[in-house]
Design an enzyme around this catalytic site. Structure first.
Site, PDB file in Angstrom:
ATOM      1  N   LYS A 149     -17.146  -0.530   6.937  1.00  0.00           N
ATOM      2  CA  LYS A 149     -17.638  -1.529   5.981  1.00  0.00           C
ATOM      3  C   LYS A 149     -19.160  -1.494   5.872  1.00  0.00           C
ATOM      4  O   LYS A 149     -19.723  -1.595   4.778  1.00  0.00           O
ATOM      5  CB  LYS A 149     -17.164  -2.911   6.424  1.00  0.00           C
TER       6      LYS A 149
ATOM      7  N   MET B  56      24.525   8.195   1.240  1.00  0.00           N
ATOM      8  CA  MET B  56      24.480   9.502   1.886  1.00  0.00           C
ATOM      9  C   MET B  56      24.783   9.395   3.384  1.00  0.00           C
ATOM     10  O   MET B  56      25.469  10.256   3.952  1.00  0.00           O
ATOM     11  CB  MET B  56      23.101  10.162   1.664  1.00  0.00           C
TER      12      MET B  56
ATOM     13  N   GLU C 168       0.812  -1.220   0.000  1.00  0.00           N
ATOM     14  CA  GLU C 168       0.000   0.000   0.000  1.00  0.00           C
ATOM     15  C   GLU C 168       0.846   1.271   0.000  1.00  0.00           C
ATOM     16  O   GLU C 168       0.410   2.318  -0.492  1.00  0.00           O
ATOM     17  CB  GLU C 168      -0.968   0.013   1.190  1.00  0.00           C
TER      18      GLU C 168
ATOM     19  N   PHE D 130     -10.834  -7.064  14.765  1.00  0.00           N
ATOM     20  CA  PHE D 130      -9.813  -7.533  13.835  1.00  0.00           C
ATOM     21  C   PHE D 130      -9.525  -6.448  12.786  1.00  0.00           C
ATOM     22  O   PHE D 130     -10.451  -5.919  12.170  1.00  0.00           O
ATOM     23  CB  PHE D 130     -10.281  -8.816  13.143  1.00  0.00           C
ATOM     24  N   GLN D 131      -8.293  -6.110  12.626  1.00  0.00           N
ATOM     25  CA  GLN D 131      -7.814  -5.089  11.676  1.00  0.00           C
ATOM     26  C   GLN D 131      -8.426  -3.717  11.920  1.00  0.00           C
ATOM     27  O   GLN D 131      -8.612  -2.927  10.997  1.00  0.00           O
ATOM     28  CB  GLN D 131      -8.035  -5.541  10.223  1.00  0.00           C
TER      29      GLN D 131
HETATM   30  C1  LIG Z   1      12.635   5.550   4.505  1.00  0.00           C
HETATM   31  C2  LIG Z   1      13.955   6.165   4.835  1.00  0.00           C
HETATM   32  N1  LIG Z   1      14.765   5.560   5.722  1.00  0.00           N
HETATM   33  C3  LIG Z   1      15.967   6.102   6.012  1.00  0.00           C
HETATM   34  C4  LIG Z   1      16.371   7.268   5.431  1.00  0.00           C
HETATM   35  C5  LIG Z   1      17.715   7.898   5.782  1.00  0.00           C
HETATM   36  N2  LIG Z   1      18.574   7.939   4.606  1.00  0.00           N
HETATM   37  C6  LIG Z   1      18.716   9.064   3.846  1.00  0.00           C
HETATM   38  S1  LIG Z   1      19.733   8.837   2.544  1.00  0.00           S
HETATM   39  C7  LIG Z   1      20.031   7.249   2.985  1.00  0.00           C
HETATM   40  C8  LIG Z   1      20.945   6.375   2.170  1.00  0.00           C
HETATM   41  C9  LIG Z   1      20.383   6.067   0.836  1.00  0.00           C
HETATM   42  O1  LIG Z   1      21.152   5.030   0.273  1.00  0.00           O
HETATM   43  P1  LIG Z   1      20.925   4.574  -1.225  1.00  0.00           P
HETATM   44  O2  LIG Z   1      19.475   4.347  -1.479  1.00  0.00           O
HETATM   45  O3  LIG Z   1      21.817   3.436  -1.529  1.00  0.00           O
HETATM   46  O4  LIG Z   1      21.333   5.867  -2.068  1.00  0.00           O
HETATM   47  P2  LIG Z   1      22.762   6.628  -2.148  1.00  0.00           P
HETATM   48  O5  LIG Z   1      22.808   7.628  -1.039  1.00  0.00           O
HETATM   49  O6  LIG Z   1      23.829   5.589  -2.018  1.00  0.00           O
HETATM   50  O7  LIG Z   1      22.738   7.290  -3.493  1.00  0.00           O
HETATM   51  C10 LIG Z   1      19.338   6.910   4.150  1.00  0.00           C
HETATM   52  C11 LIG Z   1      19.408   5.580   4.817  1.00  0.00           C
HETATM   53  C12 LIG Z   1      15.462   7.879   4.543  1.00  0.00           C
HETATM   54  N3  LIG Z   1      15.726   9.043   3.949  1.00  0.00           N
HETATM   55  N4  LIG Z   1      14.285   7.291   4.236  1.00  0.00           N
END
Ligand SMILES: Cc1ncc(C[n+]2csc(CCOP(=O)(O)OP(=O)(O)O)c2C)c(N)n1
Length: 567
Positions: free
Chosen positions: A164, A474, A52, A114-115
């Site tokens: 529902k 990052m 979802e 439920f749910q």
């Molecule tokens: C849902 C979610 N969880 C954690 C983060 C924290 N976060 C920001 S950038 C990043 C790393 C992203 O890694 P990747 O998808 O491999 O992309 P890259 O930075 O290597 O280009 C994380 C964990 C986030 N922004 N969103």
């Protein structure tokens, strides 16, 4: 003639009345009456997602690309809670999404049935509006109101929770009479907001007399379709234009007045221009902390004029000299009339003196710039690029060179990893004849890669690019710069993506050398269906420049700290 119809049937009619022809969703117990009625409305195409969250992101992507509300549907409980991240993403980026959730029957509410989940309580803080339909008689009014709220003024997500038994209730339904309601009963237009002629005159005078003025353009220019007015104002005055992450593709990047992106990963000359500006005209942006850095040191010499549709944004993050509340297109149009033609040659020359060569340096030949140039040239005109979140997001923002309106889509406010792949599905339906690339990191791709199955089942030809650096890049970069290179929980294993593509029955390519890039992009574009291209990039590449968290725009980091690899 009236006929007794169930709430579920009436809901379908109401969706059609609102011009909806596409729904992203996933069925379950509490929403079954709706799914039972749905086949009787062949005008409502349903896309069965695999999670979802993807339904909400796809509806969001559709909304951003089309300007029309995107619709997603889920069952109660886990279905509804799975929508939450997508709704929060849409809320932060002002995207008109209408979410419909089933709820347990009214007699069961409050009994931990439920749910059962209090989805109204959960979503109130992350939507523009959340509402429960307590009786079938409320359904027409609440559905119409939901669409009106989602789209009017500053757009945003609205959730409608329907028990529902309300979906199964019946009432007489006279479609023609109800259609008349639509013409006469739409909510009153919004208040025009605070905007006096004196404020407008003051803003015009500040811009006319400024020696170092800047235009800062945000998402509001795209949402408000104010492209032409903004470009005309820039050209009439010679004022350089900065585009925020969500303002990218509001202004053509090849235009001589375009400067680039500001903020944490903004180019040095853009941030220095902000720090030297004496007047900043901000249009449809919220001066968020990724743009301003430490607000105490932000644009210390500038009087800020802020145009925004949402009065609560004025003065929220930075002190404002003049706030103009209202429609960007109209206000910029009026400023155009009030500001005499001028040039800013000396100031533009000064900014040219701030420019540096490109900071990014990559080992090996698989540079993001080479890859993104190949994607731009290989996709031709009309392509939309949807990015995920992380280092690649910044490269996609800065290195692609957007020329066409609203051709860059990204999760700016919430920064939601996993956004790109499902949002790109929604973009496809808004622009079915045009190519769409979803560009993700190896981390974010793995958050919603299950949606490849949706693409295959529904024939959605999104081109997926993975920038694979073997890290949550990052976060790894922050660990390198600020945590002594302690790479805690950031190395990330990936499956064999070519085999993954094969398992889904789609074409997949791995690109390890730059000479293979054009070929892979060309093949992906020629393939009529969804395709996946994995680009192996340097593992410890960094995004430069970078304003350290809490730092001011005047203090960029332009190379890796001592003791760390030089890339
Ligand atoms: C849902 C979610 N969880 C954690 C983060 C924290 N976060 C920001 S950038 C990043 C790393 C992203 O890694 P990747 O998808 O491999 O992309 P890259 O930075 O290597 O280009 C994380 C964990 C986030 N922004 N969103």
């Amino acid at each position: 003639m009236t006929e007794p119809l169930s709430g579920a049937h009436i809901l379908c009619r109401l969706l059609e009345e609102q011009g909806v022809d596409l729904i992203f969703g996933y069925p379950g117990g509490a929403i079954m009456p709706f799914y039972h009625a749905l086949p009787e409305s062949p005008g409502l195409r349903h896309i069965l997602v695999r999670h979802e969250q993807a339904a909400a992101h796809a509806a969001d992507g559709y909304a951003r690309a089309s300007g029309r509300p995107g619709v997603c549907v889920a069952t109660s409980g886990p279905g509804a809670t799975n929508l939450v991240t997508g709704l929060a993403t849409a809320q932060m980026d002002s995207s008109p999404v209408v979410a419909i959730t089933g709820q347990v029957p009214r007699a069961m509410i409050g009994r931990d049935a439920f749910q059962e989940t209090d989805v109204i309580g959960i979503t109130l803080p992350i939507t523009k509006h959340s509402v429960v339909v307590d009786d079938i008689t409320e359904l027409p009014g609440k559905v119409r109101e939901a669409f009106a709220i989602a789209t009017e003024g500053r757009p945003g997500p609205v959730l409608i929770d329907i028990p529902k038994d309300v979906q199964n209730q019946k009432m007489e339904w006279d479609g023609s009479a109800e259609a008349r309601w639509n013409a006469s009963g739409t909510p009153a237009p919004r208040e025009p907001g605070r905007r006096t002629d004196e404020d407008l005159a003051l803003a015009a005078r500040l811009v006319s007399e400024a020696r170092r003025p800047l235009l800062m353009v945000g998402h509001g220019v795209i949402l408000g379709n104010a492209y032409a007015e903004v470009q005309a104002l820039a050209e009439r005055t010679g004022i350089p234009v900065i585009t925020t992450l969500l303002g990218i593709s509001a202004f053509p990047e090849s235009h001589p007045l375009h400067l680039g992106m500001p903020g944490m990963h903004g180019e040095v000359h853009v941030n220095r221009a902000i720090q030297h500006a004496d007047v900043i005209l901000g249009i449809g942006l919220r001066f968020d902390d990724r743009v301003t850095g430490n607000t105490a040191g932000f644009a210390p010499q500038a009087s800020i004029i802020h145009i925004d549709l949402d009065p609560t944004e004025i003065g929220k993050n930075v002190p404002i000299a003049v706030g103009l509340v209202g429609d960007a297109r109209e206000i910029v149009g009026r400023l155009l009339e009030a500001i005499p033609p001028r040039q800013c040659e000396a100031w533009r020359e000064e900014i040219r003196g701030f420019m540096r060569g490109r900071q990014e340096s990559f080992r090996g030949d698989m540079s993001p710039e080479t890859i993104l140039t190949a994607i731009r040239e290989g996709s031709g005109p009309g392509c939309t690029v949807v990015s995920d979140v992380g280092q690649h997001q910044m490269w996609v923002a800065k290195l692609y060179g957007y020329q066409e309106r609203n051709s860059h889509i990204s999760s700016g406010g919430l920064g939601t990893m996993g956004f790109a792949v499902p949002a790109a599905m929604g973009v496809h339906f808004a622009r079915p004849e045009r190519p769409v690339w979803a560009i993700s990191g190896d981390g974010g791709f793995q958050m919603n890669m299950q949606e490849i199955a949706t693409m295959v089942q529904e024939g959605i030809p999104v081109k997926m690019a993975i920038f694979n650096n073997g890290y949550l890049g990052m976060v790894r970069q922050w660990q390198q710069f600020f945590h002594g290179r302690r790479y805690s929980a950031t190395p990330i294993w990936s499956p064999d993506y070519v085999k993954l593509a094969e398992a889904y029955g789609i074409a997949g390519y791995r690109v390890e050398q730059s000479r293979q890039i054009d070929e892979a992009v060309g093949r992906a574009m020629r393939d009529p269906g969804p395709t996946l291209v994995e680009f192996m990039i340097e593992q410890e590449a960094n995004v430069f420049p970078m304003i350290p968290p809490g730092g001011s725009l005047s203090e960029p980091i332009e190379s890796a700290p001592a003791g760390a690899p030089a890339s």
